[in-house]
Design a protein around this motif. Structure first.
Motif, short mmCIF file in Angstrom:
data_model
loop_
_atom_site.label_atom_id
_atom_site.label_comp_id
_atom_site.label_asym_id
_atom_site.label_seq_id
_atom_site.Cartn_x
_atom_site.Cartn_y
_atom_site.Cartn_z
N UNK A 20 31.29 24.30 102.34
CA UNK A 20 31.17 25.77 101.66
C UNK A 20 30.70 26.51 101.19
N UNK A 21 30.36 27.92 101.37
CA UNK A 21 29.19 29.01 101.12
C UNK A 21 30.74 29.70 100.18
N UNK A 22 30.46 30.34 98.28
CA UNK A 22 30.91 29.85 98.38
C UNK A 22 30.52 31.67 97.87
N UNK A 23 32.00 32.44 97.48
CA UNK A 23 31.24 34.14 97.07
C UNK A 23 30.12 34.45 95.64
N UNK A 24 29.85 35.31 96.13
CA UNK A 24 29.03 36.01 95.06
C UNK A 24 28.55 36.85 94.90
N UNK A 74 37.98 30.38 92.12
CA UNK A 74 37.80 30.03 90.57
C UNK A 74 36.49 30.83 91.03
N UNK A 75 35.32 31.08 92.09
CA UNK A 75 33.98 31.86 91.98
C UNK A 75 34.37 33.45 92.33
N UNK A 98 34.74 34.40 88.55
CA UNK A 98 33.66 34.86 88.54
C UNK A 98 32.66 36.17 88.71
N UNK A 99 32.92 36.16 89.65
CA UNK A 99 32.85 37.52 90.16
C UNK A 99 32.91 38.83 89.38
N UNK A 100 34.67 39.19 89.31
CA UNK A 100 35.70 40.43 88.84
C UNK A 100 35.24 40.02 87.22
N UNK A 101 35.02 38.88 86.79
CA UNK A 101 34.57 39.15 85.11
C UNK A 101 33.38 39.46 84.80
N UNK A 144 47.90 37.98 93.45
CA UNK A 144 46.96 39.42 93.78
C UNK A 144 45.84 39.42 93.58
N UNK A 145 44.86 38.66 93.27
CA UNK A 145 43.27 38.55 93.33
C UNK A 145 43.17 38.31 95.34
#
Length: 575
Positions: A174-178, A271-272, A275-278, A567-568
């Motif tokens: 998989x490619x995780x969101x960035x 979790x990815x 991390x983006x939203x943080x 919700x996320x």
């Protein structure tokens, strides 16, 4: 044959680059539409002066993996031997170097699959010639099944965030969101002979819709939507699996391998996103579905937006030196430009409240101001949260003063948490509840309402048994605090009969708590419990103390964390 023309290399580069053209970033749907392009062209490489600016290592291979990338055939012909800017070439070379190990791993996998297929054909030919019996054939097939092992391989750098989860008979690549590429994807591979040629690909939305619900739940509770039913056939128990439009059977061991791989993968995937939203400080706001890096901050009246646009035009950065001459007034976006550094700090655009389009000015409905994360500005931009505070604390008050809004139409009439909030300004406050900071009485009440609403919609939930019992404990704790509990309401919800005092109510609720049995928890019961919780909070607002609120939050911490994650996940696709 050159390296870039080898089938294994073409396939590996296609997969490693997520099947996207490195010129247009468009998806290369068919490998036959792809060409392998030299990042530094052959003609450029012959010119030592041109090559010198790239500081290439001595062992740099012009035809090696570190100088190859996938592009669409039509665009490669269009580009021909045109030279790219040196900055772009350096970025492409860096990306190729970072992906080199992944490409090499994909090449190895390709050759393993090819050898497997050839071996199977040899066995089939032997059966046709009656050199071996069918029973021997089945034994041979089992011997050729490759065990993927138990390893989880992660690879994260400036250009990629990938994970490979191996679980004996199942592999998820998989490619995780960035931040730079918000939508990931994944590929399922199986070592079962009957599924070996089946590769199932899921998009970002399919991953969240299909795999998140029911993750980490015991198999026997049947809460995973992709596991349809199980049947008994002779000696083996098999399950019907439905993923990505494919329906197939797996035995019990293979299902256990599958759910382990999915649970590890989906945890990393979510979790990815967190991390983006943080990083963007955007966890309180809802993203735009067409671009997940754009977030809806506040909703205002159309005439206020018109005043803001006029204000920005009167305060273009080139027209003065005041503290408010900070705008690039071209167009209809709100663009904050810092003259001293020459950098943009904020991009905002408007959409109508009743759709996700961009034509705000053709409607009488309210207007959302949307924070736009521009990759060209990246780290230089204010975060979503900083921009939100700037809007409500600085810009809108300045606009009100500038246009001398009459007092009777004054926009700022309420205060919340020390921040002036417009009675006509609206923002979503139900996407994320931060319980690491101080929680007010009103926020506790709002949390109770949100949890009750979530459980009234969902059919079933799974949580740690201790967390479920803690909800009862929170209710019991509130009953002791509440000056005047609503006895009839609470009794009717829990079917307690007639109760007229606290002692009886506490005893009866404790009895209900003791009756509970471990297992699947149906949302109807959670809905009732949080209706009671919210009613008790409402009736205790005048007496609740800070330490009592902290105690209550600790008792319902798991449901709150579940709510935040649900919700996320739901914000990433249209429910």
């Amino acid at each position: 044959m050159s390296l870039k023309d080898e089938n294994a290399v073409r396939y590996a580069i296609w997969n490693a680059y997520k099947r996207r053209c490195q010129i247009t970033k468009n998806l290369i749907e068919n490998i036959t539409d792809m060409e392998i392009d030299h990042i530094i062209s052959v003609s450029t490489f012959k010119d030592k002066k041109k090559v010198a600016i790239y500081n290439l290592p001595e062992d740099f291979d012009l035809h090696g993996l570190e100088n190859l990338r996938p592009v669409l055939r039509a665009w490669n012909r269009e580009k021909s031997n045109q030279e790219l800017p040196s900055e772009q070439v350096n970025l492409n070379l860096l990306k190729a170097r970072n992906l080199k190990k992944l490409v090499e791993r994909e090449i190895t996998k390709y050759h393993e699959e090819k050898q497997y297929a050839l071996s199977i054909e040899v066995i089939r030919e032997a059966i046709r010639k009656k050199d071996i019996a069918l029973e021997e054939y089945v034994d041979q097939i089992r011997d050729y099944q490759v065990d993927y092992g138990y390893e989880v391989i992660s690879n994260e750098n400036n250009f990629i965030n990938s994970i490979e989860v191996n679980s004996h008979s199942v592999r998820i690549s998989a490619h995780l969101p960035r931040v730079e590429e918000r939508e990931g994807n994944c590929l399922f591979s199986f070592n079962s002979f009957y599924l070996r040629q089946v590769n199932i690909t899921l998009s970002h939305q399919e991953i969240l819709r299909t795999l998140y619900r029911g993750h980490k739940t015991p198999l026997e509770l049947s809460m995973r939507s992709y596991i349809m039913v199980n049947t008994l056939s002779n000696e083996f128990k098999t399950y019907i699996i439905s993923i990505g439009g494919c329906v197939f059977h797996l035995d019990i061991d293979e299902v256990k391998h599958l759910i382990r791989a999915i649970d590890i993968f989906i945890e990393n995937y979510v979790e990815a996103i967190k991390n983006i939203e943080c990083k963007l400080e955007s966890k309180n706001f809802y993203p735009m579905l067409h671009d997940l890096n754009n977030y809806k901050l506040i909703c205002i009246l159309p005439d206020l937006f018109e005043k803001i646009i006029l204000f920005t035009r009167d305060h273009d950065y080139s027209a003065g030196e005041s503290e408010w001459h900070i705008f690039d007034a071209n167009g209809t976006m709100i663009k904050v430009y810092e003259k001293d550094s020459g950098k943009y700090r904020c991009f905002l655009y408007a959409i109508s409240d009743n759709n996700d389009g961009f034509n705000w000015y053709n409607t009488h409905s309210n207007v959302w101001l949307v924070w736009d994360y521009m990759n060209i500005a990246g780290e230089d931009l204010w975060s979503a949260q900083s921009t939100f505070r700037w809007l409500i604390e600085d810009l809108i008050p300045a606009v009100e003063v500038y246009f001398n809004t009459p007092t009777k139409f004054s926009m700022f009439k309420k205060k919340q948490n020390g921040t002036k909030i417009n009675a006509t300004i609206y923002t979503n406050k139900d996407k994320f509840y931060d319980i690491k900071t101080k929680v007010s009485k009103s926020k506790l009440f709002k949390i109770g309402e949100s949890l009750q609403l979530m459980y009234s919609i969902e059919k079933q939930f799974y949580m740690q048994w201790s967390s479920y019992i803690n909800i009862y404990d929170a209710i019991l704790y509130l009953v002791r605090i509440c000056p005047s509990p609503d006895y009839p309401y609470i009794s009717s919800k829990l079917c307690l009969g007639q109760v007229v005092n606290k002692e009886d109510l506490l005893r009866n609720i404790n009895q209900e708590k003791e009756k509970e049995n471990k297992g699947k928890i149906y949302s109807e019961k959670l809905d009732l419990l949080f209706r009671i919780f919210t009613t008790l909070v409402r009736d205790s607002l005048n007496v609740l103390k800070e330490e009592e609120i902290s105690k209550l939050i600790s008792l319902i911490e798991e449901p709150i964390n579940t709510y935040n994650t649900v919700k996320l996940v739901e914000s990433q696709y249209k429910v």
